[in-house]
Design an enzyme around this catalytic site. Sequence first.
Site, PDB file in Angstrom:
ATOM      1  N   CYS A   1       0.846  -1.247  -0.069  1.00 30.98           N
ATOM      2  CA  CYS A   1      -0.174   0.042  -0.066  1.00 30.98           C
ATOM      3  C   CYS A   1       0.884   1.318   0.107  1.00 30.98           C
ATOM      4  O   CYS A   1       1.499   1.669  -1.009  1.00 30.98           O
ATOM      5  CB  CYS A   1      -1.110  -0.014   1.086  1.00 30.98           C
ATOM      6  SG  CYS A   1      -2.433   1.085   0.981  1.00 30.98           S
TER       7      CYS A   1
ATOM      8  N   HIS B   1      -3.303  -6.014   2.538  1.00 28.91           N
ATOM      9  CA  HIS B   1      -2.935  -6.126   3.881  1.00 28.91           C
ATOM     10  C   HIS B   1      -3.434  -7.528   4.528  1.00 28.91           C
ATOM     11  O   HIS B   1      -4.056  -7.959   3.605  1.00 28.91           O
ATOM     12  CB  HIS B   1      -3.617  -5.059   4.904  1.00 28.91           C
ATOM     13  CG  HIS B   1      -3.230  -3.628   4.402  1.00 28.91           C
ATOM     14  ND1 HIS B   1      -1.794  -3.127   4.542  1.00 28.91           N
ATOM     15  CD2 HIS B   1      -4.028  -2.294   3.916  1.00 28.91           C
ATOM     16  CE1 HIS B   1      -1.769  -1.860   4.252  1.00 28.91           C
ATOM     17  NE2 HIS B   1      -2.893  -1.296   3.878  1.00 28.91           N
TER      18      HIS B   1
HETATM   19  N1  GLN Z   1      -1.833   6.755   2.263  1.00 30.66           N
HETATM   20  C1  GLN Z   1      -2.164   6.126   1.307  1.00 30.66           C
HETATM   21  C2  GLN Z   1      -3.388   5.959   0.636  1.00 30.66           C
HETATM   22  O1  GLN Z   1      -4.533   6.249   1.411  1.00 30.66           O
HETATM   23  C3  GLN Z   1      -1.856   4.545   1.720  1.00 30.66           C
HETATM   24  C4  GLN Z   1      -2.524   3.946   2.714  1.00 30.66           C
HETATM   25  C5  GLN Z   1      -2.181   2.667   3.308  1.00 30.66           C
HETATM   26  O2  GLN Z   1      -1.009   2.338   3.307  1.00 30.66           O
HETATM   27  N2  GLN Z   1      -3.287   1.689   3.603  1.00 30.66           N
HETATM   28  O3  GLN Z   1      -3.754   5.844  -0.519  1.00 30.66           O
END
Ligand code: GLN
Length: 266
Positions: free
Chosen positions: A99, A205
């Site tokens: 992510c 995740h």
């Molecule tokens: N900040 C990033 C987004 O919202 C990554 C979020 C995350 O790592 N779950 O796209």
Amino acid sequence: MSTPRPTESMVRICSLYPDLLGTYGDGGNATVLAQRLRWRDINVDLVSIDAGRSVPDSCDLYLVGGGEDGPQTRATQELQTSGALRRAANNGAVVFAVCAGMQILGERFPDMDGVDRAGLGLLDCVTVRVDRPRAVGELLTHDAAVTAPDGTVRPLGTLTGFENHAGRTIPGASATTFGRVEIGEGNGDGTEGVINGSVVGTYLHGPALARNPALADELLRWIIGDAALTPLDDSDVDALRADRHLAARAHELAPQRSWRDRLRGS
Ligand code: GLN
């Protein structure tokens, strides 16, 4: 990389910035990889590097997790300044990024103010903000595969996890992906993940490598080779995976669908 990296007596794993990029439990990926090596009687040196500390460039495998927009920008700055992750990846180290981690390794991503930031350029992809709700929920792919650094395409079965991101990621021409999304958003264009050589990014995740042991073992195979990758009993994980498949499909079909559709304005 056509042959596995030579390993001495141990595999060195580096978990990067868990203090900045630990929001979604991706630190579990390090635990999973280390344990799958130990079960095979392979020694592991697992280091965790918090922000501000010097990053080693000699590890076999690096893990970068997901996080919020502010810490994501800080982690990017630290990695740009250090140069260690780039050196290691250019030398063939395996990098697995989730992510925010994937977005950091791409060409560019929007920061918390929507301003475009340069990423590390280890993955051929750009991340953008789109006029769609944040992607939140279970993420399930159709039968997935990963292109290994030697160019072979390795089947992984379905990939399961959860996603929580505002950005959407567009893979470039030199990148491959894990394949098509069945449930959820993934990259946002119907595909999931971005792969360039030994650098692998995903929106999964879970932790992803706990939910998808085939992917964990494939990353390890790139380091220790086929012969050392003795089979493990994953029957507990098979049960968890079956449960998560059902949950993803139920979520998609159940009343939650209506609030997702409302958010989408349909
Ligand atoms: N900040 C990033 C987004 O919202 C990554 C979020 C995350 O790592 N779950 O796209």
